[in-house]
Design an enzyme around this catalytic site. Structure first.
Site, short mmCIF file in Angstrom:
data_model
loop_
_atom_site.label_atom_id
_atom_site.label_comp_id
_atom_site.label_asym_id
_atom_site.label_seq_id
_atom_site.Cartn_x
_atom_site.Cartn_y
_atom_site.Cartn_z
N GLU A 20 0.81 -1.21 0.00
CA GLU A 20 0.00 0.00 0.00
C GLU A 20 0.85 1.27 0.00
OE1 GLU A 20 -3.71 -0.36 2.55
OE2 GLU A 20 -2.46 -1.92 3.43
N SER A 155 -5.99 -3.03 2.08
CA SER A 155 -6.42 -2.59 0.75
C SER A 155 -6.89 -3.75 -0.13
CB SER A 155 -5.30 -1.82 0.04
OG SER A 155 -5.22 -0.51 0.54
N TYR A 221 -9.38 1.62 -6.05
CA TYR A 221 -8.48 2.67 -6.51
C TYR A 221 -8.56 2.98 -8.01
CZ TYR A 221 -6.59 1.83 -1.90
OH TYR A 221 -6.46 1.69 -0.54
N ARG A 260 -11.71 3.57 10.82
CA ARG A 260 -12.75 3.20 9.85
C ARG A 260 -13.08 1.73 10.04
NH1 ARG A 260 -10.43 2.87 4.90
NH2 ARG A 260 -10.97 0.66 4.73
N ASP A 262 -15.15 -1.55 8.60
CA ASP A 262 -15.77 -2.09 7.39
C ASP A 262 -16.75 -3.19 7.78
OD1 ASP A 262 -13.89 -0.42 6.33
OD2 ASP A 262 -12.64 -2.00 5.48
N GLU A 275 -13.46 -5.82 9.21
CA GLU A 275 -12.18 -5.42 9.78
C GLU A 275 -12.26 -3.99 10.30
OE1 GLU A 275 -8.97 -4.32 6.77
OE2 GLU A 275 -10.16 -5.75 5.64
N ASN A 277 -9.85 -0.50 10.55
CA ASN A 277 -8.65 0.17 10.04
C ASN A 277 -8.22 1.26 11.02
OD1 ASN A 277 -8.41 -0.81 6.97
ND2 ASN A 277 -10.56 -0.55 7.50
N GLY A 281 -7.24 5.49 4.95
CA GLY A 281 -6.75 6.37 3.89
C GLY A 281 -7.16 7.81 4.11
#
Length: 347
Positions: A20, A155, A221, A260, A262, A275, A277, A281
């Site tokens: 990443e 990612s 992305y 964050r 998910d 998960e 984070n 990002g």
């Protein structure tokens, strides 16, 4: 230039050696520009493959007051750099060494979720050294489809959706390119939702709708590959439930700063945490900034708030033991084996 009450010398740490790296560099550049616009003195610290003693020397020589971590993936998001910063006594953004390590390790994170009654999809693990000559027996009645992904990568790198035994072996080999262990997780059909949390306060939830049906690295992305809906298109009561579940997941791991979470939200009224984070990002188009913007926090203010939360997580000794305490400890007589036998009998 916007005036700010406290002007600080901030080291924005980015790059690293994980898959990443490019995303990290973009996050770091955006953060640095935002902090400079708010009056801070920014030192851009770009890491390469070497995270040994030289990095500790670099951090100390930079004379930064605080480190803003824009790292993603291994050796940056997993507690390694956080440990170096603790040794250097440089406050940093994000979660502690332990929390960072737990969140990055998908297996340990899932174990913590289960311990705290946070629902997560069923799973099992396979190590690269395991005998994989009979994958059908290994997989057993687990069923298909499944998601195969590296145990400790972000990612969605190395992630594959598998629908048959024939696809399982290649998917495992792909995951082993990034890690020595893989997670095989039951595929759950549902809405992908990400929840943003800032200093323990839930900001909101965004819905992610990848056009190819799978939110993998390409979908994340590649412009145009994914649609986003803010807030997530959920009934109000269920929306609140998703926010509550995300908060519980972050609390289970002991997260702090910007987080964050998910999740998957199914049509059958079930929610699952995928998960957490701990260093999400931070480009202008990343999910956490989108969620924050919807809550009335622009990108510059978001960076400022994260910066203000920077701290050291390891406690320091407040004082050395007094001489009298040491002498008292030294005067405590050592019991003989006979004394211990008498105590045991008396108890």
């Amino acid at each position: 230039m916007i005036k700010h009450q406290i002007r600080r010398r901030v080291g924005v740490v980015m790059g690293g050696s994980s898959g990443e790296r490019e995303v990290s560099l973009r996050s770091g550049a955006a953060i640095a520009e935002a902090l400079e616009a708010r009056g801070h003195e920014v030192v851009r610290i770009t890491l390469g493959d070497d995270l040994g003693p030289e990095l500790l020397t670099t951090l100390r020589r930079s004379r930064i007051e605080v480190a803003f971590l824009a790292l993603h993936g291994r050796l940056g998001e997993d507690g390694c750099v956080q440990g170096l910063l603790e040794l250097a006594r440089i406050p940093y953004t994000g979660s502690s060494v332990l929390t960072s390590a737990l969140a990055m390790d998908k297996l340990k994170a899932k174990e913590m979720f289960r311990l705290h009654n946070v629902p997560t999809p069923p799973y099992y693990t396979v190590h690269a050294s395991d005998d994989r000559t009979d994958l059908e027996s290994l997989h057993g009645s687990f069923g298909f489809p499944v998601i195969v992904k590296p145990r400790g990568e972000g990612s969605s790198l190395g992630l594959t959706k598998v629908t048959s035994f024939e696809e399982l072996a290649p998917a495992l080999e792909k995951a082993f390119e990034f890690d020595d262990a893989a997670i095989i997780e039951r595929f759950v059909s549902g809405m992908e939702v990400n929840v943003g949390i800032l200093d323990g306060k839930v900001l909101g939830a965004i819905e992610i709708a990848p056009k190819n049906g799978l939110y993998d690295y390409e979908a994340k992305y590649t412009p145009g590959m994914t649609e986003y809906f803010m807030p997530a298109r959920l009934p109000q009561a269920r929306y609140r439930g998703v926010l509550n579940l995300a908060e519980r997941a972050a609390r289970a791991l002991g997260c702090s700063g910007a987080v964050r979470v998910d999740l998957l939200v199914t049509s059958g009224e079930n929610e699952y945490v995928l998960e957490v984070n701990t260093l999400p990002g931070m480009t202008q188009t990343s999910l956490l900034p989108k969620i924050a913007a919807s809550a009335g926090i622009d990108f510059g203010a978001l960076c400022e708030t994260i910066l203000e939360s920077a701290r050291l997580h390891q406690p320091t000794r407040r004082r050395a033991p007094a001489a009298s305490e040491v002498r008292l400890h030294e005067r405590v007589p050592q019991r003989s084996k006979k004394d211990l036998r008498l105590v045991k009998t008396a108890g």
